[in-house]
Every structure is written in C-alpha cells, then in structure tokens.
Design an enzyme around this catalytic site. Sequence first.
Site, PDB file in Angstrom:
ATOM      1  N   ASP A   8       0.789  -1.237   0.000  1.00 26.66           N
ATOM      2  CA  ASP A   8       0.000   0.000   0.000  1.00 26.66           C
ATOM      3  C   ASP A   8       0.827   1.297   0.000  1.00 26.66           C
ATOM      4  OD1 ASP A   8      -1.946  -1.911   0.236  1.00 26.66           O
ATOM      5  OD2 ASP A   8      -2.794  -1.203   2.121  1.00 26.66           O
ATOM      6  N   LYS A 106      -6.943  -4.928  -3.065  1.00 27.85           N
ATOM      7  CA  LYS A 106      -7.670  -5.475  -1.919  1.00 27.85           C
ATOM      8  C   LYS A 106      -8.630  -4.429  -1.376  1.00 27.85           C
ATOM      9  CE  LYS A 106      -4.014  -4.217   1.315  1.00 27.85           C
ATOM     10  NZ  LYS A 106      -4.744  -3.240   2.116  1.00 27.85           N
ATOM     11  N   CYS A 151      -1.835  -2.731   7.640  1.00 24.78           N
ATOM     12  CA  CYS A 151      -1.722  -3.638   6.488  1.00 24.78           C
ATOM     13  C   CYS A 151      -0.407  -4.414   6.468  1.00 24.78           C
ATOM     14  CB  CYS A 151      -1.975  -2.870   5.203  1.00 24.78           C
ATOM     15  SG  CYS A 151      -3.706  -2.345   5.118  1.00 24.78           S
TER      16      CYS A 151
HETATM   17  C1  VGL Z   1      -4.573   0.674   5.703  1.00 22.77           C
HETATM   18  C2  VGL Z   1      -6.140   1.542   7.134  1.00 22.77           C
HETATM   19  C3  VGL Z   1      -7.121   1.401   6.181  1.00 22.77           C
HETATM   20  C4  VGL Z   1      -3.154   0.289   5.481  1.00 22.77           C
HETATM   21  C5  VGL Z   1      -5.543   0.518   4.741  1.00 22.77           C
HETATM   22  O1  VGL Z   1      -2.715   0.251   4.315  1.00 22.77           O
HETATM   23  O2  VGL Z   1      -2.449   0.023   6.491  1.00 22.77           O
HETATM   24  N1  VGL Z   1      -4.880   1.164   6.909  1.00 22.77           N
HETATM   25  N2  VGL Z   1      -6.804   0.885   4.989  1.00 22.77           N
END
Ligand code: VGL
Length: 199
Positions: A8, A106, A151
């Site tokens: 991410d 995702k 994540c």
């Molecule tokens: C994430 C919160 C919500 C992350 C993704 O990438 O850690 N955290 N969505």
Amino acid sequence: MKTLVLIDIQNDFLPGGALAVPEGDLIVPVVNRLLPEFDLIVATQDWHPADHGSFAASHPGQAVYSQGELNGLPQTFWPVHCVRNTGGALFAPGLETRRIARVFPKGMDAGIDSYSGLFDNGHRVSTGMGEWLKTAGALELWVAGLATDYCVKFTVLDALREGFGVNVLSQACRGVDLTAGDCARALEEMRAAGAKVIG
Ligand code: VGL
Ligand code: ZN
C-alpha cells in the site's frame, strides 16, 4: 527466489493524503534502493469502492478514527481513502514500479475491510497473493510499506500462517500510531509470531 512484498505505498497514505501516515513518504527512496536485491517484486494496492464500509462517511454520525463494527468484525472507521481509480489510490510518485511483477488489489468488497494482502479481515476470501507467490517459487518474503500497525502487520501474520518465512524491513515501513506505541507493539507481535524484524 528473493521476494519483496510492497504494501500500500499509495498517495493517500503519504503526508498530505487522506489517511496520512507520518513520514510515509520517507520509505520511497529506501524501497527504491532495495529493489535491485530482489528477484521477484509484488505489491498490494488498497482499492476501495467510494462507499466502502470502513469509511466513517459510510455511517452517518460516525467520527473518523472511531472504533465500531462492520458486519460483525471490529472496525476502525477511516477517512475516505484509496478509492479505486482516483489519484489517492495511485502508487506514490517516485516509487520505482517497473519491476513490480504483479499488483494485488484489496478492499474491493464494501462489506468487509482487508488489511492483509492475502485475505480479507474475516479470512473469507483470498486475494490470490499467497497462491501466486507459492506458484512462483517464493518461500521467503521481505515486507515493506504502509502501514506498519495495519496492512503490514496483517500481511506478515497471514504470510507466516501460510508457511512463508517472513522478514520485515522496518526502515522501509511506517505506521499510523493512532495510539502511541501501536507500531512498536505491531513489530513485537510480528516478531512473536515468527517474523524476523530487520533494519
Ligand atoms: C490501511 C487503514 C485502512 C493500510 C488501509 O494500508 O495500512 N490502513 N486501509
Ligand atoms: Zn483501506
């Protein structure tokens, strides 16, 4: 098969983004420098529909960063972030993406969040990443990205459960630290589960 898993590394998780991770931008040059050491590189992308159930805005009256439940699972209600096909969901500018062999999106199901790159938070649906990596011959993974306490952590824990050896590249990760100490606790949890936390 030295395999790097990038979690991410997207605009909305950088300073100035919708769900900014402090110093999230600092990992980009660190990751770029590490790339030549790896034979195989994959990435995840948080890729939500605009009405995703993890967004506070999807629940009238719910404050951002508050805790609640989403379809029976504990859920932090986040600012709207990483809406698919928007600029916030794009990889960080400056991230060297040419050698990423495969991207696993995702969080597409509005009814459930997906912190891990391998499964949704209920462990109901696989993203295919674990199977794909095994087919590619990956046994040991090195993990970097955002956010350490969400994540990254859940990807690492799932990868260990799936039988991969897992190394966490801590200098190439940053976390949210909603509560002070969350990142340190996440690293400790990963270590206790069998991951090697390295610089
Ligand atoms: C994430 C919160 C919500 C992350 C993704 O990438 O850690 N955290 N969505
Ligand atoms: Zn998300």
